[in-house]
Design a protein around this motif. Structure first.
Motif, PDB file in Angstrom:
ATOM      1  N   PHE A 195       0.835  -1.191   0.000  1.00 50.56           N
ATOM      2  CA  PHE A 195       0.000   0.000   0.000  1.00 50.56           C
ATOM      3  C   PHE A 195       0.879   1.253   0.000  1.00 50.56           C
ATOM      4  CE2 PHE A 195      -2.166   3.374   2.446  1.00 50.56           C
ATOM      5  CZ  PHE A 195      -3.183   3.649   1.547  1.00 50.56           C
ATOM      6  N   ALA A 244       2.348   1.880  -3.377  1.00 55.10           N
ATOM      7  CA  ALA A 244       1.359   2.450  -4.308  1.00 55.10           C
ATOM      8  C   ALA A 244       1.165   3.945  -4.051  1.00 55.10           C
ATOM      9  CB  ALA A 244       0.033   1.701  -4.185  1.00 55.10           C
ATOM     10  N   VAL A 245       1.163   4.344  -2.781  1.00 51.28           N
ATOM     11  CA  VAL A 245       1.031   5.764  -2.450  1.00 51.28           C
ATOM     12  C   VAL A 245       2.265   6.522  -2.940  1.00 51.28           C
ATOM     13  CG1 VAL A 245       0.896   7.460  -0.570  1.00 51.28           C
ATOM     14  CG2 VAL A 245      -0.500   5.376  -0.471  1.00 51.28           C
ATOM     15  N   LYS A 246       3.462   5.975  -2.653  1.00 53.85           N
ATOM     16  CA  LYS A 246       4.711   6.656  -3.027  1.00 53.85           C
ATOM     17  C   LYS A 246       4.851   6.841  -4.532  1.00 53.85           C
ATOM     18  CE  LYS A 246       7.377   5.140   0.959  1.00 53.85           C
ATOM     19  NZ  LYS A 246       8.462   4.292   1.469  1.00 53.85           N
ATOM     20  N   GLN A 306       0.268   5.415  -7.560  1.00 53.90           N
ATOM     21  CA  GLN A 306      -0.595   4.403  -8.148  1.00 53.90           C
ATOM     22  C   GLN A 306      -1.673   3.910  -7.180  1.00 53.90           C
ATOM     23  OE1 GLN A 306       1.859   1.297  -9.799  1.00 53.90           O
ATOM     24  NE2 GLN A 306       3.275   2.774 -10.686  1.00 53.90           N
ATOM     25  N   VAL A 307      -1.902   4.667  -6.113  1.00 55.47           N
ATOM     26  CA  VAL A 307      -2.825   4.210  -5.079  1.00 55.47           C
ATOM     27  C   VAL A 307      -4.252   4.056  -5.600  1.00 55.47           C
ATOM     28  CG1 VAL A 307      -3.404   6.483  -4.119  1.00 55.47           C
ATOM     29  CG2 VAL A 307      -3.417   4.461  -2.641  1.00 55.47           C
ATOM     30  N   TYR A 366      -4.340   0.641  -7.237  1.00 58.84           N
ATOM     31  CA  TYR A 366      -3.869  -0.437  -6.369  1.00 58.84           C
ATOM     32  C   TYR A 366      -5.062  -1.255  -5.888  1.00 58.84           C
ATOM     33  CZ  TYR A 366      -2.154  -2.565  -2.032  1.00 58.84           C
ATOM     34  OH  TYR A 366      -1.845  -3.436  -1.027  1.00 58.84           O
ATOM     35  N   TRP A 426      -8.165  -0.331  -0.051  1.00 57.93           N
ATOM     36  CA  TRP A 426      -8.567   0.319  -1.302  1.00 57.93           C
ATOM     37  C   TRP A 426      -8.820   1.795  -1.077  1.00 57.93           C
ATOM     38  CZ3 TRP A 426     -11.879  -2.694  -5.269  1.00 57.93           C
ATOM     39  CH2 TRP A 426     -11.323  -3.958  -5.472  1.00 57.93           C
ATOM     40  N   VAL A 427      -8.577   2.584  -2.127  1.00 64.37           N
ATOM     41  CA  VAL A 427      -8.779   4.026  -2.078  1.00 64.37           C
ATOM     42  C   VAL A 427      -9.534   4.465  -3.326  1.00 64.37           C
ATOM     43  CG1 VAL A 427      -7.599   6.261  -2.153  1.00 64.37           C
ATOM     44  CG2 VAL A 427      -6.701   4.442  -0.695  1.00 64.37           C
ATOM     45  N   TRP A 445     -10.299  11.494  -0.452  1.00 69.23           N
ATOM     46  CA  TRP A 445     -10.229  10.035  -0.594  1.00 69.23           C
ATOM     47  C   TRP A 445     -11.276   9.351   0.264  1.00 69.23           C
ATOM     48  CZ3 TRP A 445      -4.478   8.202   0.257  1.00 69.23           C
ATOM     49  CH2 TRP A 445      -3.715   8.507  -0.873  1.00 69.23           C
ATOM     50  N   MET A 451     -11.484   5.473   1.855  1.00 67.67           N
ATOM     51  CA  MET A 451     -10.571   4.365   2.103  1.00 67.67           C
ATOM     52  C   MET A 451     -11.329   3.250   2.813  1.00 67.67           C
ATOM     53  SD  MET A 451      -6.968   4.584   4.265  1.00 67.67           S
ATOM     54  CE  MET A 451      -6.313   5.937   3.323  1.00 67.67           C
ATOM     55  N   VAL A 500       0.078  11.718   2.206  1.00 65.50           N
ATOM     56  CA  VAL A 500       0.965  11.365   1.090  1.00 65.50           C
ATOM     57  C   VAL A 500       2.362  11.921   1.342  1.00 65.50           C
ATOM     58  CG1 VAL A 500       1.401  11.717  -1.373  1.00 65.50           C
ATOM     59  CG2 VAL A 500      -0.889  11.074  -0.593  1.00 65.50           C
TER      60      VAL A 500
END
Length: 148
Positions: free
Chosen positions: A52, A55-57, A60-61, A64, A69-70, A77, A79, A100
């Motif tokens: 996770f 994906a944030v970094k 691509q969150v 993902y 899930w987001v 967001w 979540m 983030v």
């Protein structure tokens, strides 16, 4: 070990609206600070937290599809856990930006969370006002090493 305090990103600067994270029994707990103790809590296995964060970094969150899930909505967001779609947290744009930034700054990496838990345990072992019994230290599962 007495659970460490809920953490939020340093960019929150003491704001009352932030994504909060806590390490507890080998899981990462996520809640909405706006709601405090009334907030639903998402329980993410440590082994899923790594992917996770990646994906944030990498931005691509939103595509993902792991345990957490987001969805991007006008206000920020939503979540939720894949297997618990009825429990949803809602974060505004400022909360998302702070989270983030914290993720990209490594504030929610397991090493940082381990250090936070260790500091809390050290403080607690010096004497805790409640006199609560100490739990054994948490076991952290490191992500598998992938050869390329």
């Amino acid at each position: 070990m007495i659970p460490s305090e809920w953490r939020n990103a340093s960019d929150c600067n003491g704001a009352s609206s932030c994504v909060e994270v806590l390490v507890d029994d080998g899981c990462i707990l996520v809640r909405d600070s706006k709601l405090g103790v009334a907030s639903p809590v998402l329980r993410v296995p440590v082994s899923s937290w790594w992917s996770f964060l990646a994906a944030v970094k990498t931005g691509q969150v939103l595509t993902y599809r792991g345990v957490l899930w987001v969805a991007d909505v006008d206000a920020g967001w939503l979540m939720w856990l894949r297997d618990e779609p009825d429990v949803v947290l809602s974060f505004g744009r400022a909360e998302v930006a702070a989270f983030v930034a914290g993720v990209r700054g490594g504030e929610f990496d397991l090493e940082a969370l381990k250090a936070s838990s260790s500091e809390s345990a050290t403080v607690a072992s010096g004497g805790h006002a409640s006199g609560a019994p100490q739990k054994p230290p948490l076991a952290f599962v490191e992500p598998p090493q992938v050869s390329r």
